[in-house]
Motif scaffolding. Sequence first.
Motif, short mmCIF file in Angstrom:
data_model
loop_
_atom_site.label_atom_id
_atom_site.label_comp_id
_atom_site.label_asym_id
_atom_site.label_seq_id
_atom_site.Cartn_x
_atom_site.Cartn_y
_atom_site.Cartn_z
N GLU A 30 38.53 8.20 -2.42
CA GLU A 30 38.24 8.29 -3.86
C GLU A 30 39.52 8.31 -4.68
OE1 GLU A 30 35.51 11.44 -4.85
OE2 GLU A 30 34.12 10.82 -3.27
N ALA A 31 40.51 9.05 -4.22
CA ALA A 31 41.79 9.12 -4.94
C ALA A 31 42.51 7.78 -4.95
CB ALA A 31 42.68 10.20 -4.32
N ALA A 32 42.34 7.00 -3.90
CA ALA A 32 43.00 5.70 -3.80
C ALA A 32 42.28 4.63 -4.60
CB ALA A 32 43.10 5.28 -2.33
N SER A 33 41.09 4.92 -5.09
CA SER A 33 40.30 3.96 -5.88
C SER A 33 40.20 2.61 -5.18
CB SER A 33 40.89 3.78 -7.27
OG SER A 33 40.91 5.00 -7.96
N THR A 34 39.74 2.64 -3.96
CA THR A 34 39.64 1.42 -3.17
C THR A 34 38.52 0.52 -3.66
OG1 THR A 34 38.15 2.44 -1.60
CG2 THR A 34 40.50 2.57 -1.12
N THR A 35 38.66 -0.75 -3.38
CA THR A 35 37.60 -1.71 -3.63
C THR A 35 37.40 -2.52 -2.36
OG1 THR A 35 39.13 -3.37 -4.48
CG2 THR A 35 38.12 -1.90 -6.10
N GLY A 36 36.21 -3.05 -2.19
CA GLY A 36 35.93 -3.89 -1.04
C GLY A 36 35.69 -3.13 0.25
N LEU A 37 35.44 -1.82 0.13
CA LEU A 37 35.26 -0.99 1.31
C LEU A 37 34.12 -0.02 1.06
CD1 LEU A 37 38.04 0.72 3.31
CD2 LEU A 37 36.27 2.14 2.30
N ALA A 38 33.20 0.08 2.01
CA ALA A 38 32.15 1.10 1.99
C ALA A 38 32.25 1.86 3.31
CB ALA A 38 30.79 0.46 1.83
N TYR A 39 32.34 3.17 3.25
CA TYR A 39 32.50 4.00 4.44
C TYR A 39 31.46 5.10 4.37
CZ TYR A 39 34.89 6.68 8.09
OH TYR A 39 35.20 7.34 9.25
N THR A 40 30.68 5.24 5.43
CA THR A 40 29.61 6.23 5.47
C THR A 40 29.68 6.98 6.79
OG1 THR A 40 28.23 4.72 4.19
CG2 THR A 40 27.12 6.58 5.22
N ALA A 41 29.52 8.29 6.73
CA ALA A 41 29.48 9.11 7.94
C ALA A 41 28.10 9.77 8.01
CB ALA A 41 30.57 10.17 7.90
N TYR A 42 27.50 9.68 9.18
CA TYR A 42 26.20 10.29 9.42
C TYR A 42 26.35 11.33 10.52
CZ TYR A 42 24.61 5.94 7.24
OH TYR A 42 24.43 4.88 6.39
N ALA A 43 25.64 12.44 10.39
CA ALA A 43 25.60 13.46 11.44
C ALA A 43 24.14 13.75 11.77
CB ALA A 43 26.31 14.73 11.00
N SER A 44 23.86 13.98 13.03
CA SER A 44 22.51 14.33 13.44
C SER A 44 22.15 15.71 12.90
CB SER A 44 22.40 14.32 14.96
OG SER A 44 23.23 15.34 15.50
#
Length: 100
Positions: A30-44
């Motif tokens: 979020e601080a880097a204000s990236t574009t072109g990237l989606a990152y998701t973490a899932y936990a059971s």
Amino acid sequence: MSLQIVRFSAAVDSAAELRDCLTSVFTALEAASTTGLAYTAYASESGTDFILALELTAPTANLLLALPEAQRRRDAISRAAGGLIASTPEPFTIVGSYTS
């Protein structure tokens, strides 16, 4: 566009540390204000099985490789999983997606 998935199980006593590391990665992104990237973490529900999904619109735009927080995340995953996990994420093909 590419989609890469990493799946692993963590030891119960290290799952909280791993969640903290993942939170720091999201904060850094979020601080880097990236574009072109989606990152998701899932936990059971049990909190010990994880799936990390990285979607890139341009393969050269993977900021995760340069973030110090991401290196700490990789180290935490290795500790939590009781050893090294695959160094290369598993590539997936997106068959379909729906968002409302």
